[in-house]
Enzyme design. Structure first.
Site, mmCIF file in Angstrom:
data_model
loop_
_atom_site.group_PDB
_atom_site.id
_atom_site.type_symbol
_atom_site.label_atom_id
_atom_site.label_comp_id
_atom_site.label_asym_id
_atom_site.label_seq_id
_atom_site.Cartn_x
_atom_site.Cartn_y
_atom_site.Cartn_z
ATOM 1 N N GLY A 130 0.728 -1.174 -0.147
ATOM 2 C CA GLY A 130 -0.098 -0.065 -0.045
ATOM 3 C C GLY A 130 0.811 1.323 -0.054
ATOM 4 O O GLY A 130 0.448 2.303 -0.726
ATOM 5 N N ASP A 158 3.773 1.826 -1.428
ATOM 6 C CA ASP A 158 4.131 2.061 -2.738
ATOM 7 C C ASP A 158 3.152 2.569 -3.932
ATOM 8 O O ASP A 158 3.444 3.327 -4.575
ATOM 9 C CB ASP A 158 4.958 0.926 -3.067
ATOM 10 C CG ASP A 158 6.201 0.827 -2.258
ATOM 11 O OD1 ASP A 158 6.783 1.730 -1.718
ATOM 12 O OD2 ASP A 158 6.808 -0.369 -2.530
ATOM 13 N N THR A 159 2.042 1.670 -3.930
ATOM 14 C CA THR A 159 1.405 1.531 -5.006
ATOM 15 C C THR A 159 -0.337 1.674 -4.930
ATOM 16 O O THR A 159 -0.903 1.566 -5.863
ATOM 17 C CB THR A 159 1.494 0.174 -5.917
ATOM 18 O OG1 THR A 159 0.991 -0.849 -5.124
ATOM 19 C CG2 THR A 159 2.928 0.030 -6.246
ATOM 20 N N ARG A 160 -0.768 1.895 -3.492
ATOM 21 C CA ARG A 160 -2.159 2.127 -3.419
ATOM 22 C C ARG A 160 -2.705 2.945 -4.302
ATOM 23 O O ARG A 160 -3.976 2.650 -4.655
ATOM 24 C CB ARG A 160 -2.405 2.250 -1.840
ATOM 25 C CG ARG A 160 -3.866 2.250 -1.583
ATOM 26 C CD ARG A 160 -3.989 2.565 -0.182
ATOM 27 N NE ARG A 160 -3.318 1.624 0.789
ATOM 28 C CZ ARG A 160 -4.332 0.753 1.187
ATOM 29 N NH1 ARG A 160 -5.347 0.139 0.766
ATOM 30 N NH2 ARG A 160 -3.484 -0.098 1.920
ATOM 31 N N GLY A 191 -15.776 -9.333 12.665
ATOM 32 C CA GLY A 191 -15.443 -10.410 13.596
ATOM 33 C C GLY A 191 -14.070 -11.551 12.819
ATOM 34 O O GLY A 191 -14.005 -12.436 13.499
ATOM 35 N N GLU A 237 1.193 -13.947 2.186
ATOM 36 C CA GLU A 237 0.545 -13.963 0.916
ATOM 37 C C GLU A 237 1.253 -14.831 -0.088
ATOM 38 O O GLU A 237 0.700 -15.615 -1.052
ATOM 39 C CB GLU A 237 -0.281 -12.668 0.383
ATOM 40 C CG GLU A 237 -1.203 -12.083 1.271
ATOM 41 C CD GLU A 237 -1.498 -10.561 1.005
ATOM 42 O OE1 GLU A 237 -2.244 -10.083 1.692
ATOM 43 O OE2 GLU A 237 -0.821 -10.078 -0.112
#
Length: 491
Positions: free
Chosen positions: A49, A51-53, A81, A115
């Site tokens: 986020g 760098d490139t969001r 939740g 991820e």
């Protein structure tokens, strides 16, 4: 394939999740991902986020969505939740493609690296990972060097227990074929977005090809002939018509050709069962389907409006269209009235039982014939015995049954499936029935062609089928002319 989600955030749990993520990830790596394990998506988009969001990741996200690809961002679509880490990892499993934008600060995020590890695990199950090296070198990612390596080192000191699996994931992803932002499209990010979207659409089409039976026999040569006809003039819109009797395999052939070509086109459409659907629902509803498939936004309420929209809105789109079971000139006119409706290089395939329907506006016509006797036995055996040839005890019966089908693929499939697992007595009774009358499913299919004939043409057909087998047709023509059947107009 966009889905509306009802989002509810419990303020306490949201704050806890936010605080936990900020502690773990100062760079605020964000991902476009599924919110729950029950949802399936086309693309999981992983990026830093920091760098490139608001720049490249945002442009790519919106470009994918505009192309009809199912993508969304976790910061907008987290449910009450739920643990953010679990959601994101499950989202990767439920997506077909992951895109990782590997920028300078990507490796400063624990979330991004987790991820990435999950992406590499999913590769074994057919998941596609597409890396974008955004102002970093692939070698720096692979070996954790340069500015990318500095970010990785800082994070590694905090989470030393995860370092080895992160390194393995980075090495694997850096070895995949991807794009370098500064080298692709001469560094123009808008062009890079287009290149990535084109690749994503190509990969998705592989997963969403038209369904074709696996039991195909003797079709490869015919497919190559149709492909050559479609490629006869690459600089123009090429329209090829496939005609033949019902049940002979026109739709199956057209689907196979469509699947062979689909990854070459960003826009494609398969309009099925036009003959029946146009009568039941109106041709304009099928035009609406075509407009939607070609990413148009208009809705029409009559055929003329549909023609006007198709003629005016898609001149800059190279398309692949399959029009299945056409039985009237007006239907072709409604979908592809003129070659200039679409960009040059477009390809259109039409299937029909009626050869004369293809007389206007079609570049080439191909008559699909019955399959040869040896191929008929193979196709029949695959449905009756799940193998290419019958066992010895059924060899004679199989040859006799196949001889009743006349090389019609539909009959071979239907009858073979109905006989699968049955004893010889059942086979013998079935053979006796088939020698008198075709199988009901086959008969219903063939009756469509008969029912479409004019009254006089039906009489001519019955005369030929029942009375003039092997006779000199000149006598028949004399009789039909005397009855004012206009036999010379028949097809």
């Amino acid at each position: 394939m966009k889905r509306d989600l009802v989002l509810a955030h419990n303020s306490v749990q949201t704050n806890e999740t936010s605080a936990r993520r900020k502690a773990d990830d100062a760079s605020a790596c964000s991902s476009s991902a599924a919110s729950t394990g029950s949802d399936n998506y086309d693309v999981f988009l992983s990026f830093s986020g920091k760098d490139t969001r608001k720049t490249f990741a945002d442009h790519l996200y919106n470009g994918l969505v505009d192309a009809g690809i199912h993508v969304f961002r976790d910061n907008n679509e987290l449910r009450e939740g739920e643990k953010i880490g679990t959601n994101l990892l499950q989202a990767i499993k439920n997506s077909k493609i992951s895109i990782s934008i590997l920028s300078q600060n990507y490796a400063s995020s624990k979330w991004c690296l987790q991820e990435l590890v999950e992406m590499t695990k999913c590769i074994k199950s057919g998941h596609v990972v597409l890396p974008i090296f955004y102002h970093v070198e692939p070698t720096d990612v692979r070996n954790q060097k340069g500015s990318f390596g500095e970010a990785f080192s800082c994070l590694s000191r905090k989470y030393w227990e995860d370092v080895e699996k992160w390194k393995v994931a980075l090495q694997e992803v850096a070895s995949l074929k991807g794009w370098e932002s500064e080298k692709t499209a001469d560094g123009h990010e808008g062009e890079l977005v287009k290149v990535v979207i084109k690749k994503v659409l190509s990969e998705l089409k592989k997963a969403f090809q038209l369904v074709v039976t696996e039991q195909l026999v003797g079709i490869n040569n015919v497919v190559e002939k149709i492909l050559r006809l479609l490629d006869d003039n690459p600089s123009a819109t090429q329209i090829v018509g496939i005609y033949g009797m019902g049940g002979i395999g026109k739709t199956t052939l057209a689907k196979v050709v469509h699947n062979k070509l689909s990854d070459q086109f960003q826009y494609s459409s398969f309009i099925t069962n036009i003959r029946e659907s146009s009568r039941c629902n109106g041709i304009f509803n099928l035009q609406n389907q075509l407009i939607f498939d070609l990413k148009g936004r208009d809705q029409v309420s009559n055929m003329d409006d549909g023609i006007r929209i198709l003629e005016s809105r898609f001149k800059l789109k190279k398309v692949l269209i399959l029009l299945d079971d056409v039985d009237d000139h007006e239907q072709i006119k409604a979908f592809v009235g003129k070659h200039g409706w679409f960009e040059m290089g477009s390809k259109i395939i039409i299937t029909t039982r009626i050869r004369t329907v293809l007389d206007d506006g079609v570049n080439c016509k191909y008559e699909l014939q019955e399959i040869a006797k040896d191929k008929s036995l193979i196709l029949f055996s695959r449905h009756a015995f799940r193998r290419d040839f019958p066992p010895c005890e059924f060899a004679s019966l199989s040859h006799d049954v196949v001889s009743t089908t006349g090389g019609l693929p539909l009959a071979l499939e239907v009858i073979g499936s109905s006989l699968c697992g049955q004893n010889q007595g059942f086979w013998q009774d079935t053979l006796k029935k088939l020698q008198k009358v075709p199988h009901k499913k086959v008969r219903d299919k063939l009756m469509i062609s008969y029912d479409a004939l004019e009254k006089e043409d039906k009489q001519i057909f019955l005369d030929i089928a029942c009375f003039f087998i092997g006779d000199d047709l000149r006598y028949a023509f004399y009789m039909w002319d005397a009855c004012n059947f206009f036999s010379k107009n028949g097809d």
